[in-house]
Design a protein around this motif. Structure first.
Motif, PDB file in Angstrom:
ATOM      1  N   UNK A   1       0.818  -1.209   0.000  1.00  0.00           N
ATOM      2  CA  UNK A   1       0.000   0.000   0.000  1.00  0.00           C
ATOM      3  C   UNK A   1       0.854   1.262   0.000  1.00  0.00           C
ATOM      4  N   UNK A   2       1.869   1.308   0.866  1.00  0.00           N
ATOM      5  CA  UNK A   2       2.730   2.494   0.934  1.00  0.00           C
ATOM      6  C   UNK A   2       3.472   2.701  -0.377  1.00  0.00           C
ATOM      7  N   UNK A   3       3.994   1.616  -0.940  1.00  0.00           N
ATOM      8  CA  UNK A   3       4.719   1.718  -2.206  1.00  0.00           C
ATOM      9  C   UNK A   3       3.804   2.175  -3.325  1.00  0.00           C
ATOM     10  N   UNK A   4       2.569   1.672  -3.332  1.00  0.00           N
ATOM     11  CA  UNK A   4       1.630   2.044  -4.399  1.00  0.00           C
ATOM     12  C   UNK A   4       1.316   3.537  -4.361  1.00  0.00           C
ATOM     13  N   UNK A   5       1.117   4.088  -3.164  1.00  0.00           N
ATOM     14  CA  UNK A   5       0.847   5.533  -3.067  1.00  0.00           C
ATOM     15  C   UNK A   5       2.031   6.327  -3.610  1.00  0.00           C
TER      16      UNK A   5
END
Length: 311
Positions: free
Chosen positions: A296-300
């Protein structure tokens, strides 16, 4: 660089939708409290240096900060003794071994190398200026709260679960002391370190910590200057080198931002000058990093085009 808040909202919602139920990983089982946190929980949030808050999922669920607390104590130690002393006494290099490794200490003559592994974190606790164990704990909890922009509190349940299973860390603390790398009573340092890992916070509060570091120590919600602006770069450097444990290099290679994980399921990512991105989900990969939190953090970050090495 101006932040497109609409695009950020879409990025956060998309990251949650794509990855909040991703398979794989297991809750940390060696700490009984963590083993019992519902593994279906997932949340992601971003807080900008201007105080904008964007969140999705279980972003208000309180979870154990665990090793992300090491970032907060490092910030306090930098304020107390300065960056030169931190580098000299603790270090700024990855150990190349697990976060609770005894061998890493033995290989480097008792110097912990990084404040973001357990040995270095306890040594960092011992560097904090304090007149007593409770003063040491109070100052560390105060730094956590100031970075988060909210009064955080110790979870008695988490602390009990940790204090009754921390025998390995006690051994590390004594090894540090025997090597001259402990700067207060070793059991005091271990006790306070265990407490600092046992506070609860939400994904939004974790992202606020990130925004404070991204904004050179100024909390965007409270407007408090939590630490000297010049000290934040040292925190980000340490996060880059060891923040994701054995996957720190892979994270830098693929995401390109300073980050720190905790076995409670939290992931903290910093976009310097712009925002903090945080994610939470309990199941961990074999290295100790949240499987969904990383995704999730990487996708943002990737959707928004944030990568320090892609400029």
């Amino acid at each position: 660089m101006a932040i497109d808040i609409k695009a950020l909202k879409e990025a956060v919602q998309s990251a949650y939708a794509q990855h909040h139920a991703a398979p794989g990983g297991e809750n940390a089982s060696y700490i009984p409290y963590l083993a019992n946190v519902p593994s279906t929980l997932s949340g992601v949030a971003a807080v900008t240096v201007d105080g904008d808050i964007v969140a999705a999922g279980d972003s208000d669920f309180q979870f154990a900060i665990e090793s992300i607390s090491k970032v907060c104590t490092l910030a306090l130690a930098l304020e107390d003794v300065g960056p030169d002393a931190v580098q000299d006494k603790i270090g700024a290099d990855p150990t190349g071994l697990p976060f609770n490794s005894v061998m890493a200490l033995e290989l480097h003559e008792g110097k912990p190398l990084s404040p973001l592994v357990n040995a270095g974190a306890m040594a960092t606790v011992s560097l904090v200026k304090a007149s007593s164990v409770e003063d040491r704990w109070s100052r560390i909890l105060g730094m956590q709260s100031q970075l988060a922009g909210a009064q955080l509190a110790l979870s008695d349940d988490v602390n009990h679960s940790e204090q009754t299973t921390n025998f390995h860390n006690r051994a590390i603390a004594w090894l540090l002391s025997s090597a001259g790398s402990m700067y207060c009573d070793p059991m005091e340092a271990c006790d306070v370190y265990t407490r600092q890992c046992s506070t609860l916070l939400t994904t939004v509060q974790l992202a606020t910590m990130g925004a404070t570091l991204a904004g050179k120590g100024r909390n965007p919600l409270s407007k408090l200057q939590v630490m000297k602006p010049a000290h934040t770069r040292y925190v980000l450097a340490e996060m880059t080198m060891e923040g994701m444990y054995g996957r720190s290099g892979d994270w830098a290679y693929t995401v390109g931002l300073p980050a720190k994980s905790g076995v409670g399921g939290g992931i903290l990512t910093i976009v310097p000058g712009l925002m903090g991105i945080a994610a939470f989900s309990p199941p961990l990969d074999p290295t100790g990093n949240s499987v969904r939190g990383q995704l999730m953090a990487a996708a943002v970050a990737q959707t928004m085009g944030y990568n320090l090495y892609a400029a």
